[in-house]
Design a protein around this motif. Structure first.
Motif, mmCIF file in Angstrom:
data_model
loop_
_atom_site.group_PDB
_atom_site.id
_atom_site.type_symbol
_atom_site.label_atom_id
_atom_site.label_comp_id
_atom_site.label_asym_id
_atom_site.label_seq_id
_atom_site.Cartn_x
_atom_site.Cartn_y
_atom_site.Cartn_z
ATOM 1 N N LYS A 122 0.828 -1.214 0.000
ATOM 2 C CA LYS A 122 0.000 0.000 0.000
ATOM 3 C C LYS A 122 0.857 1.257 0.000
ATOM 4 O O LYS A 122 0.533 2.244 -0.667
ATOM 5 C CB LYS A 122 -0.928 -0.017 1.209
ATOM 6 C CG LYS A 122 -1.926 1.129 1.230
ATOM 7 C CD LYS A 122 -2.896 0.993 2.378
ATOM 8 C CE LYS A 122 -3.915 2.131 2.371
ATOM 9 N NZ LYS A 122 -4.886 2.007 3.486
ATOM 10 N N GLN A 123 1.960 1.251 0.762
ATOM 11 C CA GLN A 123 2.803 2.439 0.866
ATOM 12 C C GLN A 123 3.637 2.686 -0.391
ATOM 13 O O GLN A 123 3.863 3.834 -0.766
ATOM 14 C CB GLN A 123 3.748 2.316 2.065
ATOM 15 C CG GLN A 123 3.089 2.545 3.410
ATOM 16 C CD GLN A 123 4.096 2.510 4.548
ATOM 17 O OE1 GLN A 123 5.213 2.029 4.386
ATOM 18 N NE2 GLN A 123 3.697 3.007 5.701
ATOM 19 N N THR A 126 1.057 1.208 -6.317
ATOM 20 C CA THR A 126 -0.364 1.265 -6.633
ATOM 21 C C THR A 126 -0.626 0.087 -7.567
ATOM 22 O O THR A 126 -0.049 0.020 -8.663
ATOM 23 C CB THR A 126 -0.752 2.582 -7.316
ATOM 24 O OG1 THR A 126 -0.457 3.664 -6.422
ATOM 25 C CG2 THR A 126 -2.242 2.606 -7.645
ATOM 26 N N ILE A 127 -1.456 -0.840 -7.106
ATOM 27 C CA ILE A 127 -1.721 -2.062 -7.865
ATOM 28 C C ILE A 127 -3.202 -2.097 -8.226
ATOM 29 O O ILE A 127 -4.068 -1.869 -7.374
ATOM 30 C CB ILE A 127 -1.330 -3.305 -7.046
ATOM 31 C CG1 ILE A 127 0.174 -3.271 -6.750
ATOM 32 C CG2 ILE A 127 -1.699 -4.590 -7.776
ATOM 33 C CD1 ILE A 127 0.663 -4.396 -5.871
ATOM 34 N N GLU A 128 -3.489 -2.361 -9.480
ATOM 35 C CA GLU A 128 -4.866 -2.438 -9.953
ATOM 36 C C GLU A 128 -5.074 -3.751 -10.707
ATOM 37 O O GLU A 128 -4.112 -4.409 -11.115
ATOM 38 C CB GLU A 128 -5.193 -1.248 -10.873
ATOM 39 C CG GLU A 128 -5.122 0.104 -10.189
ATOM 40 C CD GLU A 128 -5.422 1.250 -11.136
ATOM 41 O OE1 GLU A 128 -5.607 0.985 -12.352
ATOM 42 O OE2 GLU A 128 -5.457 2.404 -10.673
ATOM 43 N N VAL A 129 -6.346 -4.110 -10.895
ATOM 44 C CA VAL A 129 -6.646 -5.326 -11.646
ATOM 45 C C VAL A 129 -6.437 -5.072 -13.134
ATOM 46 O O VAL A 129 -6.577 -3.946 -13.618
ATOM 47 C CB VAL A 129 -8.096 -5.805 -11.392
ATOM 48 C CG1 VAL A 129 -8.275 -6.247 -9.962
ATOM 49 C CG2 VAL A 129 -9.102 -4.728 -11.760
ATOM 50 N N ASP A 175 1.898 2.359 -10.351
ATOM 51 C CA ASP A 175 2.766 3.377 -9.771
ATOM 52 C C ASP A 175 3.683 2.722 -8.741
ATOM 53 O O ASP A 175 3.249 1.850 -7.985
ATOM 54 C CB ASP A 175 1.938 4.483 -9.103
ATOM 55 C CG ASP A 175 2.803 5.645 -8.629
ATOM 56 O OD1 ASP A 175 3.812 5.946 -9.295
ATOM 57 O OD2 ASP A 175 2.484 6.245 -7.587
ATOM 58 N N THR A 176 4.947 3.127 -8.728
ATOM 59 C CA THR A 176 5.934 2.615 -7.774
ATOM 60 C C THR A 176 6.543 3.787 -7.017
ATOM 61 O O THR A 176 6.968 4.763 -7.644
ATOM 62 C CB THR A 176 7.045 1.832 -8.497
ATOM 63 O OG1 THR A 176 6.456 0.758 -9.234
ATOM 64 C CG2 THR A 176 8.047 1.262 -7.508
#
Length: 197
Positions: A122-123, A126-129, A175-176
């Motif tokens: 989470k920190q 950003t991970i999405e399907v 996002d990383t």
């Protein structure tokens, strides 16, 4: 004489349940047999149908090779391992044998590791399907689909488009946010030795 059934420990149960989940989601026939066993209409020994072996021609098989990198960012990999160790004691858990622990002990440890790993994701990411449709829903896959984003299962015939059931939506990083590091000399030290004096 009734044969005693050997109890299955936590880790084999965990991975077995994981595999059965996808088998259940991917086969309506298998799911129906499971429901009949659960309701008592069918004995467990009768749950699997008689298998008839038949040779068939495979129309087309799609195999996607694992990505090969020309260069590898070792520092980034070490940094991620440091974060997982710091927040979740991830390496401690994987490096220690769990054979002598009870299922309850392993379950309690897994809960803490889950919390820590989720915090790192989470920190810093950003991970999405990949596909926003609901699991088990019917979707259409265009003929020019991206083989890195969509993996077709089962018997694939023709050049598409394809229609099928979404088994898993997939995951992608959008996002990383890993911390910037100027001195990478100590990144191979994933966790320092701790000494109480």
């Amino acid at each position: 004489m009734t044969q005693k059934i050997k109890t299955v420990s936590f880790v084999p149960r965990f991975f077995g349940a994981f595999g059965q989940f996808f088998k259940y989601m991917g086969s309506g026939d298998y799911a129906a047999r499971c429901q009949r066993v659960a309701s008592g209409d069918l004995l467990a020994s009768e749950a699997e149908p008689t298998v008839i072996t038949e040779t068939i021609d495979v129309i087309r098989e799609i195999e996607v090779a694992a990505p090969t990198l020309d260069t590898v960012n070792i520092d980034g990999a070490h940094q991620l391992l440091q974060l997982l160790q710091q927040e979740a004691r991830f390496i401690d858990f994987l490096q220690e044998s769990i054979d002598d622990y009870t299922d309850e002990d392993v379950g309690a440890a897994a809960r803490q590791i889950h919390v820590g790993c989720a915090k790192v994701l989470k920190q810093h990411f950003t991970i999405e399907v990949v596909n926003t449709a609901s699991e088990s829903s019917r979707i259409e896959v265009p003929s020019d689909y991206d083989v890195k984003q969509i993996k077709l299962e089962g018997r694939v015939e023709g050049l598409g488009p394809y229609s099928g059931t979404l088994i898993h939506p997939g995951w992608k990083v959008v996002d990383t946010r890993l911390p910037k590091v100027t001195n990478t000399d100590n990144l191979t030290i994933l966790a320092p030795a701790e000494v109480e004096v």
